[in-house]
Write a protein that holds these residues in place. Structure first.
Motif, PDB file in Angstrom:
ATOM      1  N   PRO A   1      -9.831  -2.711  -8.408  1.00 19.03           N
ATOM      2  CA  PRO A   1      -9.531  -2.300  -7.029  1.00 19.03           C
ATOM      3  C   PRO A   1      -8.103  -1.779  -6.915  1.00 19.03           C
ATOM      4  N   LYS A   2      -7.927  -0.711  -6.106  1.00 17.29           N
ATOM      5  CA  LYS A   2      -6.593  -0.128  -5.919  1.00 17.29           C
ATOM      6  C   LYS A   2      -5.696  -1.080  -5.139  1.00 17.29           C
ATOM      7  N   GLU A   3      -6.284  -1.649  -4.091  1.00 14.75           N
ATOM      8  CA  GLU A   3      -5.510  -2.550  -3.247  1.00 14.75           C
ATOM      9  C   GLU A   3      -6.216  -3.896  -3.199  1.00 14.75           C
ATOM     10  N   ASP A   4      -5.720  -4.822  -3.995  1.00 16.23           N
ATOM     11  CA  ASP A   4      -6.377  -6.131  -4.032  1.00 16.23           C
ATOM     12  C   ASP A   4      -5.390  -7.221  -3.661  1.00 16.23           C
ATOM     13  N   GLY A   5      -4.250  -6.817  -3.117  1.00 18.25           N
ATOM     14  CA  GLY A   5      -3.260  -7.813  -2.748  1.00 18.25           C
ATOM     15  C   GLY A   5      -1.931  -7.131  -2.559  1.00 18.25           C
ATOM     16  N   PRO A   6      -0.869  -7.897  -2.317  1.00 17.46           N
ATOM     17  CA  PRO A   6       0.451  -7.301  -2.115  1.00 17.46           C
ATOM     18  C   PRO A   6       0.936  -6.580  -3.367  1.00 17.46           C
ATOM     19  N   THR A   7       1.656  -5.491  -3.170  1.00 21.18           N
ATOM     20  CA  THR A   7       2.124  -4.680  -4.300  1.00 21.18           C
ATOM     21  C   THR A   7       3.567  -5.041  -4.645  1.00 21.18           C
ATOM     22  N   LEU A   8       3.822  -5.132  -5.926  1.00 21.74           N
ATOM     23  CA  LEU A   8       5.158  -5.405  -6.435  1.00 21.74           C
ATOM     24  C   LEU A   8       5.922  -4.077  -6.485  1.00 21.74           C
ATOM     25  N   GLU A   9       6.941  -3.940  -5.659  1.00 20.05           N
ATOM     26  CA  GLU A   9       7.703  -2.681  -5.608  1.00 20.05           C
ATOM     27  C   GLU A   9       8.870  -2.767  -6.593  1.00 20.05           C
ATOM     28  N   HIS A  10       8.702  -2.175  -7.789  1.00 18.66           N
ATOM     29  CA  HIS A  10       9.800  -2.251  -8.765  1.00 18.66           C
ATOM     30  C   HIS A  10      10.285  -0.871  -9.203  1.00 18.66           C
ATOM     31  N   GLY A  11       9.497   0.184  -8.953  1.00 22.64           N
ATOM     32  CA  GLY A  11       9.920   1.544  -9.255  1.00 22.64           C
ATOM     33  C   GLY A  11      10.018   1.904 -10.734  1.00 22.64           C
TER      34      GLY A  11
END
Lengths: 163, 138
Positions: free
Chosen positions: A83-93
């Protein structure tokens, strides 16, 4: 190459948050496709009669295979099939990804005909220095697989390396 | 023949599994497992260009260690745990030797268990993928 990586409070706050479960199917065709992709010649992973003669209900999952995520256009990742969105995304760049390691613990056999409800959470975040990659962010993720009867059948722990 | 508890000893080596995956083999693994990361099939992918090549999936090597153990066990038991670390990159068309040794054989709570130490050795003799497995016998 990243000069510095900072694990922020916002990133740490995501540790332990469970993703929405996603169904992974284990079918005779998916088991054969995985076995073929690895290069198995053992008929137990291809021929249902051979599998039953070896004591399985149907074709068993080869070691390390935990079903194939159901693909839904728009909802599934084109790259990793989950799944593309299965929870909060870790924004690390950080643009580059390598696999660091994997551990799978099996609590029961998984065979064709099973559907696994798979969810995961971040267990740990750390920073390491790589020889050719510079500073790396190591994301340890724990995954749980619950079958159609509600039984926990497998747990996986893996390290993703971002740099 | 399914492996039996009496048929091996600590220190025994598992029969080696030799793999020389080409690009087509990596594509087959991607299709089988659902991991279509271009790093494993597209030489023009920026990360592959930076590395100088596409690379073998870590998970492919992990699955090969699974096959090594499965072939040795031949359904005489069940894998309870299998793990490995990806310490070095492997490139397509290079020979990888998957092997292992029985580190420990013991009984506990009526279960017959064995601990295996696993490796994937590249053509320069480097262990790129050290691993372990615990199996329980029927």
């Amino acid at each position: 190459m990243a000069e510095e990586i900072v694990i922020t409070e916002e990133m740490r706050a995501l540790i332990g948050i469970e993703s929405t479960p996603w169904a992974h199917e284990v079918t005779t065709t998916s088991v054969r496709a995985f076995a073929r992709g690895v290069g198995y010649t053992d008929l137990v992973y291809y021929d249902v009669e051979a599998a039953q003669a070896a004591g399985y209900r149907s074709l068993p999952c080869p070691p390390t295979y935990l079903g194939t995520p159901i693909f839904i256009p728009g909802q599934s990742s084109e790259t990793f099939s989950g799944p593309k969105e299965d929870g909060p995304t870790l924004e690390h760049g950080l643009p580059n990804l390598l696999d660091g390691g994997t551990e799978t613990e099996y609590l029961a056999d998984i065979c064709a005909g099973d559907t696994l409800h798979v969810s995961s959470s971040i267990a740990d975040l750390s920073i390491r220095e790589g020889k050719s990659t510079g500073k790396m962010l190591i994301v340890t993720r724990e995954t749980r697989c619950i079958n159609q009867n509600g039984d926990l059948v497998a747990r996986q722990r893996g390290q993703a390396i971002f740099y | 023949m399914a492996r039996t508890w009496d048929s091996f000893s600590e220190g025994d080596a598992l029969p080696e599994l030799i793999k020389t995956p080409g690009v087509s083999d990596l594509v087959k693994y991607s299709a089988g497992g659902g991991d279509f990361n271009p790093l494993h099939h597209d030489y023009a992918f920026p990360q592959a260009k930076a590395i100088g090549s596409i690379i073998v999936h870590g998970r492919f090597k992990y699955a090969c260690l699974g096959e090594l153990v499965s072939n040795w066990l031949d359904h005489g038991g069940r894998i309870e745990n299998i793990a490995c670390q990806y310490r070095g990159m492997d490139l397509p068309d290079q020979t990888m030797t998957c092997g292992g040794v029985v580190k420990r054989k013991w009984e506990e709570d009526g279960k017959k268990l064995a601990e295996l130490e696993l490796f994937v050795e590249n053509s320069s003799g480097k262990n790129t993928t050290p691993g372990t497995a615990r199996v329980v016998f029927k």
